[in-house]
Design a protein around this motif. Structure first.
Motif, mmCIF file in Angstrom:
data_model
loop_
_atom_site.group_PDB
_atom_site.id
_atom_site.type_symbol
_atom_site.label_atom_id
_atom_site.label_comp_id
_atom_site.label_asym_id
_atom_site.label_seq_id
_atom_site.Cartn_x
_atom_site.Cartn_y
_atom_site.Cartn_z
ATOM 1 N N UNK A 35 -4.683 125.394 1.580
ATOM 2 C CA UNK A 35 -3.792 124.974 0.418
ATOM 3 C C UNK A 35 -2.976 123.798 0.641
ATOM 4 N N UNK A 36 -2.365 124.158 1.777
ATOM 5 C CA UNK A 36 -1.507 122.730 2.107
ATOM 6 C C UNK A 36 -1.997 121.714 2.555
ATOM 7 N N UNK A 37 -3.153 121.689 3.201
ATOM 8 C CA UNK A 37 -3.898 120.688 3.641
ATOM 9 C C UNK A 37 -4.502 120.125 2.565
ATOM 10 N N UNK A 38 -5.042 120.944 1.616
ATOM 11 C CA UNK A 38 -5.750 120.262 0.332
ATOM 12 C C UNK A 38 -4.682 119.417 -0.462
ATOM 13 N N UNK A 39 -3.388 119.745 -0.666
ATOM 14 C CA UNK A 39 -2.404 119.234 -1.345
ATOM 15 C C UNK A 39 -2.034 117.872 -0.573
ATOM 16 N N UNK A 40 -2.041 117.960 0.653
ATOM 17 C CA UNK A 40 -1.579 116.738 1.462
ATOM 18 C C UNK A 40 -2.888 115.728 1.515
ATOM 19 N N UNK A 41 -3.981 116.158 1.538
ATOM 20 C CA UNK A 41 -5.136 115.005 1.329
ATOM 21 C C UNK A 41 -5.115 114.506 -0.098
ATOM 22 N N UNK A 42 -4.983 115.366 -1.187
ATOM 23 C CA UNK A 42 -4.768 114.888 -2.641
ATOM 24 C C UNK A 42 -3.885 113.672 -2.698
ATOM 25 N N UNK A 43 -2.550 113.959 -2.072
ATOM 26 C CA UNK A 43 -1.473 113.113 -2.078
ATOM 27 C C UNK A 43 -1.699 111.701 -1.532
ATOM 28 N N UNK A 44 -2.473 111.822 -0.339
ATOM 29 C CA UNK A 44 -2.766 110.579 0.568
ATOM 30 C C UNK A 44 -3.923 109.858 -0.333
ATOM 31 N N UNK A 45 -4.791 110.590 -0.937
ATOM 32 C CA UNK A 45 -5.696 109.930 -1.948
ATOM 33 C C UNK A 45 -5.265 109.311 -2.914
ATOM 34 N N UNK A 46 -4.125 109.822 -3.368
ATOM 35 C CA UNK A 46 -3.454 109.180 -4.832
ATOM 36 C C UNK A 46 -2.448 108.043 -4.381
#
Length: 96
Positions: A35-46
């Motif tokens: 879950x944390x990794x997915x949010x980190x990836x999403x923030x990086x993509x944004x």
């Protein structure tokens, strides 16, 4: 003999409970890590999309709206797994 029965029952329940915790704890930790990794990836993509938007020669209104929506969702830790706010709560009302 009957006075030891509650002790055996409590011991058995503790053993079964410890077994469940032993089996589920690594799964819970892996799920939280994913879950944390997915949010980190999403923030990086944004962030990457924001840089691309700033470097673009022309503005695309739909892309601006989608990026703003993604930033709002990520900023509020929302998403598909988030509970819907109660009717009339502050988070459920649109910003004025």
């Amino acid at each position: 003999m009957s006075h030891t029965l509650p002790i055996w029952l409590v011991g058995g329940l503790l053993l079964v409970g410890a077994g469940f915790v032993t089996a589920l704890l690594p799964w819970w930790r892996a799920r939280a890590q994913a879950h944390r990794t997915a949010w980190s990836t999403a923030r990086a993509e944004i962030d990457s999309a924001a840089v691309s938007r700033d470097a673009a020669a022309s503005r695309v209104p739909e892309a601006e709206q989608l990026l703003t929506r993604a930033e709002l969702i990520a900023g509020g830790r929302g998403g598909t797994g988030r509970r819907r706010p109660q009717r009339g709560s502050r988070r459920g009302r649109p910003a004025s």
